[in-house]
Design a protein around this motif. Sequence first.
Motif, PDB file in Angstrom:
ATOM      1  N   PRO A 163      73.045 -48.795 -16.968  1.00  0.00           N
ATOM      2  CA  PRO A 163      73.633 -47.782 -16.105  1.00  0.00           C
ATOM      3  C   PRO A 163      72.757 -46.534 -16.056  1.00  0.00           C
ATOM      4  O   PRO A 163      72.229 -46.089 -17.069  1.00  0.00           O
ATOM      5  N   ALA A 164      72.609 -46.011 -14.884  1.00  0.00           N
ATOM      6  CA  ALA A 164      71.769 -44.832 -14.712  1.00  0.00           C
ATOM      7  C   ALA A 164      72.294 -44.034 -13.544  1.00  0.00           C
ATOM      8  O   ALA A 164      72.972 -44.561 -12.655  1.00  0.00           O
ATOM      9  N   GLY A 165      71.997 -42.762 -13.549  1.00  0.00           N
ATOM     10  CA  GLY A 165      72.403 -41.892 -12.464  1.00  0.00           C
ATOM     11  C   GLY A 165      71.556 -42.127 -11.228  1.00  0.00           C
ATOM     12  O   GLY A 165      70.737 -43.041 -11.161  1.00  0.00           O
ATOM     13  N   ARG A 166      71.772 -41.244 -10.255  1.00  0.00           N
ATOM     14  CA  ARG A 166      71.029 -41.417  -9.006  1.00  0.00           C
ATOM     15  C   ARG A 166      69.585 -40.960  -9.176  1.00  0.00           C
ATOM     16  O   ARG A 166      69.293 -40.083  -9.958  1.00  0.00           O
ATOM     17  N   HIS A 167      68.725 -41.580  -8.423  1.00  0.00           N
ATOM     18  CA  HIS A 167      67.302 -41.205  -8.359  1.00  0.00           C
ATOM     19  C   HIS A 167      66.636 -41.239  -9.736  1.00  0.00           C
ATOM     20  O   HIS A 167      65.799 -40.402 -10.051  1.00  0.00           O
ATOM     21  N   ARG A 622      71.339 -16.764 -34.083  1.00  0.00           N
ATOM     22  CA  ARG A 622      70.794 -16.640 -32.734  1.00  0.00           C
ATOM     23  C   ARG A 622      71.893 -16.611 -31.683  1.00  0.00           C
ATOM     24  O   ARG A 622      71.778 -15.943 -30.664  1.00  0.00           O
ATOM     25  N   GLN A 623      72.993 -17.356 -31.949  1.00  0.00           N
ATOM     26  CA  GLN A 623      74.063 -17.397 -30.953  1.00  0.00           C
ATOM     27  C   GLN A 623      74.801 -16.069 -30.909  1.00  0.00           C
ATOM     28  O   GLN A 623      75.006 -15.497 -29.838  1.00  0.00           O
ATOM     29  N   GLY A 661      86.864 -24.082 -19.722  1.00  0.00           N
ATOM     30  CA  GLY A 661      87.608 -25.301 -19.398  1.00  0.00           C
ATOM     31  C   GLY A 661      88.871 -25.090 -18.613  1.00  0.00           C
ATOM     32  O   GLY A 661      89.643 -26.032 -18.433  1.00  0.00           O
ATOM     33  N   VAL A 662      89.123 -23.875 -18.123  1.00  0.00           N
ATOM     34  CA  VAL A 662      90.314 -23.639 -17.298  1.00  0.00           C
ATOM     35  C   VAL A 662      89.894 -22.932 -16.016  1.00  0.00           C
ATOM     36  O   VAL A 662      90.155 -21.739 -15.832  1.00  0.00           O
ATOM     37  N   PRO A 663      89.233 -23.645 -15.124  1.00  0.00           N
ATOM     38  CA  PRO A 663      88.799 -22.993 -13.879  1.00  0.00           C
ATOM     39  C   PRO A 663      89.999 -22.587 -13.025  1.00  0.00           C
ATOM     40  O   PRO A 663      90.986 -23.322 -12.930  1.00  0.00           O
ATOM     41  N   ARG A 680      96.123 -23.994 -23.190  1.00  0.00           N
ATOM     42  CA  ARG A 680      94.739 -24.471 -23.282  1.00  0.00           C
ATOM     43  C   ARG A 680      93.823 -23.408 -23.893  1.00  0.00           C
ATOM     44  O   ARG A 680      92.846 -23.738 -24.552  1.00  0.00           O
TER      45      ARG A 680
ATOM     46  N   GLY B   6      92.362 -27.907 -30.274  1.00  0.00           N
ATOM     47  CA  GLY B   6      92.521 -26.915 -29.224  1.00  0.00           C
ATOM     48  C   GLY B   6      91.959 -27.327 -27.885  1.00  0.00           C
ATOM     49  O   GLY B   6      92.136 -26.619 -26.913  1.00  0.00           O
ATOM     50  N   MET B  11      89.512 -32.369 -19.929  1.00  0.00           N
ATOM     51  CA  MET B  11      88.582 -31.407 -19.351  1.00  0.00           C
ATOM     52  C   MET B  11      87.201 -31.645 -19.941  1.00  0.00           C
ATOM     53  O   MET B  11      87.070 -31.929 -21.130  1.00  0.00           O
ATOM     54  N   ALA B 129      71.050 -44.603 -19.686  1.00  0.00           N
ATOM     55  CA  ALA B 129      69.622 -44.488 -19.379  1.00  0.00           C
ATOM     56  C   ALA B 129      69.286 -43.132 -18.777  1.00  0.00           C
ATOM     57  O   ALA B 129      68.265 -42.539 -19.113  1.00  0.00           O
ATOM     58  N   HIS B 130      70.153 -42.607 -17.929  1.00  0.00           N
ATOM     59  CA  HIS B 130      69.746 -41.420 -17.182  1.00  0.00           C
ATOM     60  C   HIS B 130      70.960 -40.688 -16.645  1.00  0.00           C
ATOM     61  O   HIS B 130      71.932 -41.315 -16.203  1.00  0.00           O
ATOM     62  N   ILE B 131      70.907 -39.374 -16.679  1.00  0.00           N
ATOM     63  CA  ILE B 131      71.868 -38.521 -15.976  1.00  0.00           C
ATOM     64  C   ILE B 131      71.046 -37.472 -15.243  1.00  0.00           C
ATOM     65  O   ILE B 131      70.280 -36.729 -15.854  1.00  0.00           O
ATOM     66  N   GLY B 132      71.211 -37.445 -13.954  1.00  0.00           N
ATOM     67  CA  GLY B 132      70.460 -36.484 -13.158  1.00  0.00           C
ATOM     68  C   GLY B 132      71.086 -35.109 -13.232  1.00  0.00           C
ATOM     69  O   GLY B 132      72.216 -34.942 -13.703  1.00  0.00           O
ATOM     70  N   ASP B 135      74.902 -34.195 -12.165  1.00  0.00           N
ATOM     71  CA  ASP B 135      75.361 -35.573 -11.980  1.00  0.00           C
ATOM     72  C   ASP B 135      76.418 -35.894 -13.044  1.00  0.00           C
ATOM     73  O   ASP B 135      76.524 -35.211 -14.054  1.00  0.00           O
ATOM     74  N   VAL B 137      78.096 -39.282 -15.110  1.00  0.00           N
ATOM     75  CA  VAL B 137      77.910 -40.702 -15.427  1.00  0.00           C
ATOM     76  C   VAL B 137      79.053 -41.150 -16.333  1.00  0.00           C
ATOM     77  O   VAL B 137      79.481 -40.403 -17.218  1.00  0.00           O
TER      78      VAL B 137
END
Lengths: 723, 382
Positions: A163-167, A622-623, A661-663, A680, B6, B11, B129-132, B135, B137
Amino acid sequence: MNLPGQQNRLGLLLVLATITTYCVADGNLVLFALSAPAAVAAWFLSAPPLGRPMPRPVINLLLLGILAYTLHRVIRTGFDISTVCEIITLTLLVKLLDRRSQRDFGQVVSICAYLGIGTILTSNSFLVGIMLIVCLIILVLTTLVYQTSLAVTTRGELPRRPPAGRHAVRQLRNLAISMSIAGMIVSVIVFLLVPRRLGSGLFGTWGNPAAGQVTGFADEVELGTPGFITPSAMPVLDLQVFGPDGQPLGAPELVYYLRGAVLDVYEDGRWIRSPDAFERGLRHRINSALEPKIIGPSPIHWTIEQRITLRNVTQARSHLFAIWRPVAIQTLQPSVIYAATDTGTLLREGDGGKFEYIVRSRDFEPSRSFAREGQPAAVDPVTAENMDTARFIALAGQILTNAGIDPDAARRRPSQIERAAEAIARSFDVGFEYTLEADLVPPGIDPTEWFLFEHKAGHCEYYASAMALLCRAVGINARVITGYVATEFNEASSHYVVRQSNAHAWVEVETAPNVWKSYDPTPSADFMRLHEPSQSLLAQARRLFDAAEFLWIRNVVSFGAERQESLFRSAFNINWNPDRAVEDLVRRMRNRQPRQVIQLVAMTAIVSAVGFLVVFLSWRCRQSSGRALRSILRNWWLRILPKRDAQIIYRLFCRELARRGVPKPASVPLLTHVESNAHRLGREQALVAASLARVLYRARFDAPDSASLDECIRQWNLFSRSV
Amino acid sequence: MSTAGGHHPTMPHRHDRRRYDLLASGFVYLATALFLAIGALNSQNNLLFWAFGLAVAGLIVSGIVSGVPLMHLELEREPPPPAHVGEQITLRYRLFHRGRLWPLFGLRICEIAENQDQSALIFSPDGIAHIGPHDCVRATAPALPRMRGVHSICTVCVSTTFPLGLVRRSLYFDLPARIIVRPAVAPLRKEIASRIVPGREDSTRSLARVGHGGDFFGLRDYAPGDPVRTIAWKPSARRDTLLVRQQTTPAPPRLWLRLEQPPADISEQQFENAVALLASIIVHASRKGLAPGLVIEWADVSLPPALSPAHAERLLDTLARLERRDKAHKSRARTRADLVVSFTPSHEPGVISDLDPAHWAAEHIVTVLPMADRPRRTRGRT
């Protein structure tokens, strides 16, 4: 995304590319002819689904065979880079037959990478450099595909279409190209920054490129054999010529004679160097080339500067080439230079491989009064066992008589020596044939006599030998010079390419005491036919390649400390010489008292520890530190905005809610959204968020003043800090 | 299934922590780079300097190419489905790549079980394998439950060795969730299955809703298409309009099951076998159209019979949570069971009693829960 197919194709391409590159670098055609087809066969024999890996016992036997071969080579020829690379190649072939899982494919890629390193140590030519760059791109692409497929491999098997994403393929290709370009840029920066001369020779000769004598040059000329005259077009050296004002002097119609060996003794058909030549000369050890070393008579007045790069020389003593008469030499690498002031011969000892030097010459002799200097001492005719000296004397006398010059040295005026030499040189223009074919000299006869009186055909060594013997037959001191003629001027790079086919022999005649003048007895028509550069399309293409190779050698292979220093000075106006800084530090350390040294070491340790602590704490925090910095910048930005508006904080708040996580949907009011998603966000965050929402409402609809905005900023900071 | 913690499970979730591990190949790479540096400094061979520069570039570019886009990865795990012991389940994920520029390649995703559940659930990693950029997956990771119960899964790890295989970069997503692992279910042998029959009073029961049973439910107005023989003529004549007779729904035959309290001297393995046997009987009864009910007095369990897939799952979930040390909090009226799974050897009719599940169920159970204290039986042996 057909990973197995791509991996197979790239793997085979990588194997073939690395093997080919190494064989080109080493000039090992036999290894290429054996290993390239073997690699292809091994690849397809072991590639699934049709092929199968070799059984383990066979693989072990092959590995034992490689081990035995290694021992044999080490005992016979010693341990050199060529042996190592051959063993790597053989191991690669065996590994190709033993591909059972993805891990084995990774090992094949690693072996190819090590073969590439071996190739770097084998040769530093331009063609190999280009091929290495191609190999590097294939290596990067193969590694990327391998690492991608490694993640989706289960039980050592690779799914056909994971499985792979597009392009995916396009992005992988773009990533490989961008990685290669970025890697090149970073490597060039590292290449430019790493200090040169620091640590040179600490571990002997390890890491030096394999060197070989490609000049085919020797200290003697043996007539009757092919000698060093060869039609090979392999470049030997690159020459740039400059005047005293720094202007380039090269031109397509100009020919320069680069002297190598000076041969003044004739014995049984061989011209050799007189045994005491270097006892009369000077010996210089030149470790660095800060200043040119004077090797000629003073005062120094030079008229022509030659920057010469020998492509590949041996570690043993070898000749340097220069235009007569060299007066100063400057090398850019540590080496030992031997210079004979009377003959102008230059020899060097040092590391093999590429060698670059600058020679300043005086291509004219100062006007002298023969009355003051006198005439050169007359020399006796050369005698040899199989030589009829009388024939030489008779022929030379006849040539001079025909030219109106007295053959008797005692009665001949010094000013007539040049004319006499010219007459002898031109006497070969008619009745003689130039040929590179080495006919067998009949036994019992001197080769030069055979050429001059019977065969009348030969190459430049015969002509030079005959002229020198004829000159000596009439009392004129003459010697044979072997070297190269620079005829092929490359206008693209403003330099001469000197090839093996440009090897030549000519004669120098002593026209006044210690004043020598060159004469080329080879018929000028034959000389032009032999050395005139070809104008064919192939030759022009080769000239372009030569120009690129010259730039490669000059800017990459010959990049040294001086060029590094000048580059940094011209580009950034800084003095970049860390090697001298280290030397200064060591010297200062030696001169200081032990107490001061301890103080210095302690101070360095403290500064290092503090620096390490700062870096470590920065890394650990650093964070939080990044968050604090962002918060300070954001507040500052909110306060200096010309249009201070709560809407900006409203947008920031919505963005932060989406990040957590709460748009917030567009149709839901802010306060409603915050309250409905309190579970949430968590109790504390929900309270702060609701408070901020209320303040925002107030600032926007109730009291849009500065105090409300400040309250918004305060609440926003509270919310952004709450986790 | 229930969730804890939490974070909302549906999400997309950013990583909670990350980790970098230098691999063996990374050590080899560093050693080679050092080798090149020493060779370059020693020989002043400019191509070796260049090769050393390439080695340094490989480190830098490798860190940027895989480290930067990995920070923009978000993950969402779908609620884990209920599972049976010995049956592989598939955990499903959605990975969102929020980065704009760099794609992600060669990701490996796997669950990290909590300490106490490491042997209860075996997770297998899965590869992407891949995530653009921008994108999303989907990924799946198989898991094999080995013990009955409610198990917690906490952390999902997404790692990659891309691009050069020098460093493994791992992101950890804390997504607590629970997986209910029900007892193993296997087809019963014919002689046992034939004993699973409804009680005697079942044929007289019916449900109070419209159906095709034998009891009268009520009358309604005639609708075109109703069979003529369903018309109730006398009431129709009395009301002067056509009325149709409606029947009740016949009640499915019920099967009360009981699990006796395990004696103290039996092993955990034997108890598990008994629970697995009970689960197999429930599934078998449901398929045969019986309404299974479950009563376990010692664990305060009493679920009346019903015929529905949801009810069967409820029974299995109850068995999944059943523990040997459970105790009843209040006394219940003892329900007469049709089938009792007992731990006492007995051959009375209606009582199934044998401690070896291989005697009752197929070999599948034996494979999942091997008997450690006795030799393995061959299939077909009674």
